[in-house]
Scaffold this motif. Structure first.
Motif, PDB file in Angstrom:
ATOM      1  N   LEU A  72       0.822  -1.198   0.000  1.00 52.43           N
ATOM      2  CA  LEU A  72       0.000   0.000   0.000  1.00 52.43           C
ATOM      3  C   LEU A  72       0.865   1.261   0.000  1.00 52.43           C
ATOM      4  O   LEU A  72       0.552   2.249  -0.685  1.00 52.43           O
ATOM      5  N   ASN A  73       1.964   1.230   0.746  1.00 57.97           N
ATOM      6  CA  ASN A  73       2.863   2.377   0.752  1.00 57.97           C
ATOM      7  C   ASN A  73       3.427   2.635  -0.641  1.00 57.97           C
ATOM      8  O   ASN A  73       3.531   3.792  -1.079  1.00 57.97           O
ATOM      9  N   TYR A  74       3.806   1.572  -1.342  1.00 58.31           N
ATOM     10  CA  TYR A  74       4.306   1.720  -2.707  1.00 58.31           C
ATOM     11  C   TYR A  74       3.222   2.291  -3.620  1.00 58.31           C
ATOM     12  O   TYR A  74       3.471   3.172  -4.438  1.00 58.31           O
ATOM     13  N   GLN A  75       1.990   1.777  -3.479  1.00 57.22           N
ATOM     14  CA  GLN A  75       0.914   2.266  -4.330  1.00 57.22           C
ATOM     15  C   GLN A  75       0.626   3.743  -4.059  1.00 57.22           C
ATOM     16  O   GLN A  75       0.419   4.533  -4.985  1.00 57.22           O
ATOM     17  N   PHE A  76       0.626   4.114  -2.782  1.00 52.70           N
ATOM     18  CA  PHE A  76       0.396   5.520  -2.447  1.00 52.70           C
ATOM     19  C   PHE A  76       1.510   6.401  -3.011  1.00 52.70           C
ATOM     20  O   PHE A  76       1.257   7.527  -3.475  1.00 52.70           O
ATOM     21  N   CYS A  77       2.728   5.906  -2.961  1.00 51.19           N
ATOM     22  CA  CYS A  77       3.853   6.654  -3.516  1.00 51.19           C
ATOM     23  C   CYS A  77       3.653   6.892  -5.008  1.00 51.19           C
ATOM     24  O   CYS A  77       3.813   8.014  -5.505  1.00 51.19           O
ATOM     25  N   ILE A  78       3.299   5.844  -5.716  1.00 47.77           N
ATOM     26  CA  ILE A  78       3.041   5.945  -7.158  1.00 47.77           C
ATOM     27  C   ILE A  78       1.872   6.885  -7.411  1.00 47.77           C
ATOM     28  O   ILE A  78       1.899   7.710  -8.328  1.00 47.77           O
ATOM     29  N   GLN A  79       0.838   6.788  -6.580  1.00 49.94           N
ATOM     30  CA  GLN A  79      -0.325   7.661  -6.738  1.00 49.94           C
ATOM     31  C   GLN A  79       0.036   9.129  -6.532  1.00 49.94           C
ATOM     32  O   GLN A  79      -0.506   9.999  -7.223  1.00 49.94           O
ATOM     33  N   ARG A  80       0.944   9.408  -5.607  1.00 47.98           N
ATOM     34  CA  ARG A  80       1.318  10.798  -5.373  1.00 47.98           C
ATOM     35  C   ARG A  80       1.894  11.420  -6.639  1.00 47.98           C
ATOM     36  O   ARG A  80       1.594  12.572  -6.972  1.00 47.98           O
ATOM     37  N   PHE A  81       2.723  10.647  -7.319  1.00 45.36           N
ATOM     38  CA  PHE A  81       3.305  11.176  -8.549  1.00 45.36           C
ATOM     39  C   PHE A  81       2.247  11.293  -9.644  1.00 45.36           C
ATOM     40  O   PHE A  81       2.136  12.327 -10.312  1.00 45.36           O
ATOM     41  N   ILE A  82       1.446  10.233  -9.841  1.00 42.80           N
ATOM     42  CA  ILE A  82       0.444  10.265 -10.907  1.00 42.80           C
ATOM     43  C   ILE A  82      -0.592  11.349 -10.644  1.00 42.80           C
ATOM     44  O   ILE A  82      -1.017  12.069 -11.567  1.00 42.80           O
ATOM     45  N   ASN A  83      -1.001  11.514  -9.399  1.00 41.64           N
ATOM     46  CA  ASN A  83      -1.959  12.553  -9.051  1.00 41.64           C
ATOM     47  C   ASN A  83      -1.408  13.937  -9.391  1.00 41.64           C
ATOM     48  O   ASN A  83      -2.120  14.808  -9.904  1.00 41.64           O
ATOM     49  N   PHE A  84      -0.123  14.122  -9.140  1.00 46.15           N
ATOM     50  CA  PHE A  84       0.529  15.392  -9.443  1.00 46.15           C
ATOM     51  C   PHE A  84       0.492  15.687 -10.938  1.00 46.15           C
ATOM     52  O   PHE A  84       0.106  16.781 -11.363  1.00 46.15           O
ATOM     53  N   VAL A  85       0.876  14.691 -11.754  1.00 37.77           N
ATOM     54  CA  VAL A  85       0.927  14.957 -13.198  1.00 37.77           C
ATOM     55  C   VAL A  85      -0.476  15.031 -13.813  1.00 37.77           C
ATOM     56  O   VAL A  85      -0.685  15.751 -14.790  1.00 37.77           O
ATOM     57  N   LEU A  86      -1.439  14.326 -13.242  1.00 36.36           N
ATOM     58  CA  LEU A  86      -2.811  14.436 -13.746  1.00 36.36           C
ATOM     59  C   LEU A  86      -3.325  15.863 -13.608  1.00 36.36           C
ATOM     60  O   LEU A  86      -4.029  16.369 -14.485  1.00 36.36           O
ATOM     61  N   LYS A  87      -2.969  16.511 -12.525  1.00 33.91           N
ATOM     62  CA  LYS A  87      -3.410  17.884 -12.308  1.00 33.91           C
ATOM     63  C   LYS A  87      -2.749  18.852 -13.295  1.00 33.91           C
ATOM     64  O   LYS A  87      -3.305  19.910 -13.604  1.00 33.91           O
ATOM     65  N   LEU A  88      -1.579  18.486 -13.788  1.00 24.94           N
ATOM     66  CA  LEU A  88      -0.886  19.315 -14.772  1.00 24.94           C
ATOM     67  C   LEU A  88      -1.411  19.062 -16.182  1.00 24.94           C
ATOM     68  O   LEU A  88      -1.229  19.894 -17.070  1.00 24.94           O
ATOM     69  N   ALA A 124      11.009  18.626 -10.606  1.00 24.34           N
ATOM     70  CA  ALA A 124      11.018  19.054  -9.212  1.00 24.34           C
ATOM     71  C   ALA A 124      10.254  18.068  -8.327  1.00 24.34           C
ATOM     72  O   ALA A 124      10.695  17.758  -7.207  1.00 24.34           O
ATOM     73  N   LYS A 125       9.121  17.565  -8.832  1.00 26.64           N
ATOM     74  CA  LYS A 125       8.332  16.624  -8.045  1.00 26.64           C
ATOM     75  C   LYS A 125       9.077  15.321  -7.828  1.00 26.64           C
ATOM     76  O   LYS A 125       9.093  14.774  -6.722  1.00 26.64           O
ATOM     77  N   LEU A 126       9.727  14.818  -8.870  1.00 25.09           N
ATOM     78  CA  LEU A 126      10.476  13.576  -8.731  1.00 25.09           C
ATOM     79  C   LEU A 126      11.621  13.742  -7.738  1.00 25.09           C
ATOM     80  O   LEU A 126      11.905  12.843  -6.943  1.00 25.09           O
ATOM     81  N   LYS A 127      12.261  14.882  -7.773  1.00 22.04           N
ATOM     82  CA  LYS A 127      13.322  15.139  -6.795  1.00 22.04           C
ATOM     83  C   LYS A 127      12.750  15.183  -5.385  1.00 22.04           C
ATOM     84  O   LYS A 127      13.365  14.669  -4.441  1.00 22.04           O
ATOM     85  N   SER A 128      11.564  15.775  -5.232  1.00 23.79           N
ATOM     86  CA  SER A 128      10.955  15.873  -3.905  1.00 23.79           C
ATOM     87  C   SER A 128      10.568  14.513  -3.355  1.00 23.79           C
ATOM     88  O   SER A 128      10.425  14.337  -2.150  1.00 23.79           O
TER      89      SER A 128
END
Length: 320
Positions: free
Chosen positions: A243-259, A298-302
């Motif tokens: 679940l932690n891995y999935q949430f991590c992946i979701q954080r990135f995908i959620n970020f780019v979806l908004k862009l 920047a997001k990937l670095k964060s």
């Protein structure tokens, strides 16, 4: 490549079609691309000429050449190369299916024709049957993506009795968020050794719980390593880590979806992460903006990257 009799499972990267600045296919980097997937991402199965690969924006001759290059460069390195051969024309789809068989592809996949659409399950099955018959020794997969095709025939309904009509049918790529439909595909076909390949990367863990045997997606080009770690955690029943891995992946995908996230942006991210130039998309799609690329970097670095060198290793340390 491995024998086609082996079940397609695990991660399958939906490959990007690299292009030059002038919109021509850049075949010269595909060998490097294969090595990157295998060595950096741990991904050894690919899905060629699909949505991410702009397959329907390519000419038939281009699709043939792209398929040939992936099969050739992937030989003895990749496990399975599945070629998407769907087209609006039955004859073109049959031509591509026959060609895939001739070059030694491990499987073929087909979307529903989406201009003059099938009206019901029987219409769609008849179309798929004719395409599959053009490559009678090659495993056949249905590519279910109703949001793009507009064909709303439920996958659960399509699978009922499909192997009696299409003997080479091996499974489906399910690119939809309807987990009821997906779950019933699995539940009602437990006795069959179908491959249930989920196609919504940010929801993969939910699909694994429901019985997905693998996944096809664009993010596995650059987040394959992290997603493989999620699969490994799930296999050892460590659901907290998964679940932690999935949430991590979701954080990135959620970020780019908004862009604004699509094929153009996927090409930009892959270029950034891998260092392999993917080039611009083909019109009518427009190139991703520099602002998008800068924000993604920047997001990937964060998420744990300290430098572009770290980025190219795709090691999301902050999500470990």
């Amino acid at each position: 490549m491995a024998s086609s009799k082996k079940k397609l499972q695990g991660l399958v990267a939906a490959t990007i079609t690299p292009m030059t600045e002038h919109g021509e296919i850049n075949f010269s980097v595909i060998g490097q691309y294969v090595d990157y997937l295998v060595e950096k991402q741990g991904v050894k199965n690919i899905f060629v000429n699909g949505t991410t690969g702009e397959g329907l924006s390519l000419s038939i001759s281009e699709r043939r050449r792209v398929a040939e290059e992936w099969v050739t460069k992937g030989r003895n390195k990749l496990d399975q190369v599945v070629i998407h051969v769907g087209a609006l024309s039955l004859k073109e789809s049959q031509e591509l299916a026959k060609h895939a068989a001739e070059i030694g592809a491990d499987g073929i996949a087909v979307i529903a024709p989406f201009f003059l659409k099938p009206q019901n399950k029987d219409d769609l099955t008849d179309f798929l049957k004719e395409v599959a018959a053009a490559a009678p020794a090659v495993p056949f997969y249905y590519y279910h993506i109703p949001a793009l095709t507009g064909v709303k025939i439920r996958a659960e309904e399509l699978l009922e009795g499909i192997q009696e009509k299409i003997p080479t049918f091996q499974g489906l790529k399910f690119s939809d968020t309807d987990l009821l439909d997906f779950g019933q595909c699995v539940d009602q076909n437990r006795q069959r050794q179908f491959a249930f390949l989920f196609g919504v990367d940010e929801q993969l863990l939910s699909a694994l719980v429901m019985g997905a045997t693998g996944a096809v997606g664009s993010t596995y080009n650059y987040l394959g390593k992290k997603t493989n770690q999620m699969l490994e955690a799930f296999e050892r029943k460590d659901l907290s880590s998964a679940l932690n891995y999935q949430f991590c992946i979701q954080r990135f995908i959620n970020f780019v979806l908004k862009l604004g996230f699509g094929v153009s942006q996927t090409k930009a991210i892959m270029t950034l992460v891998s260092g392999i130039p993917m080039g611009p998309p083909r019109l009518p799609l427009q190139r991703a903006s520099k602002e998008f690329t800068d924000n993604v970097e920047a997001k990937l670095k964060s998420l744990g990257f300290l430098s572009i060198a770290d980025l190219k290793n795709v090691n999301l340390e902050a999500c470990s």
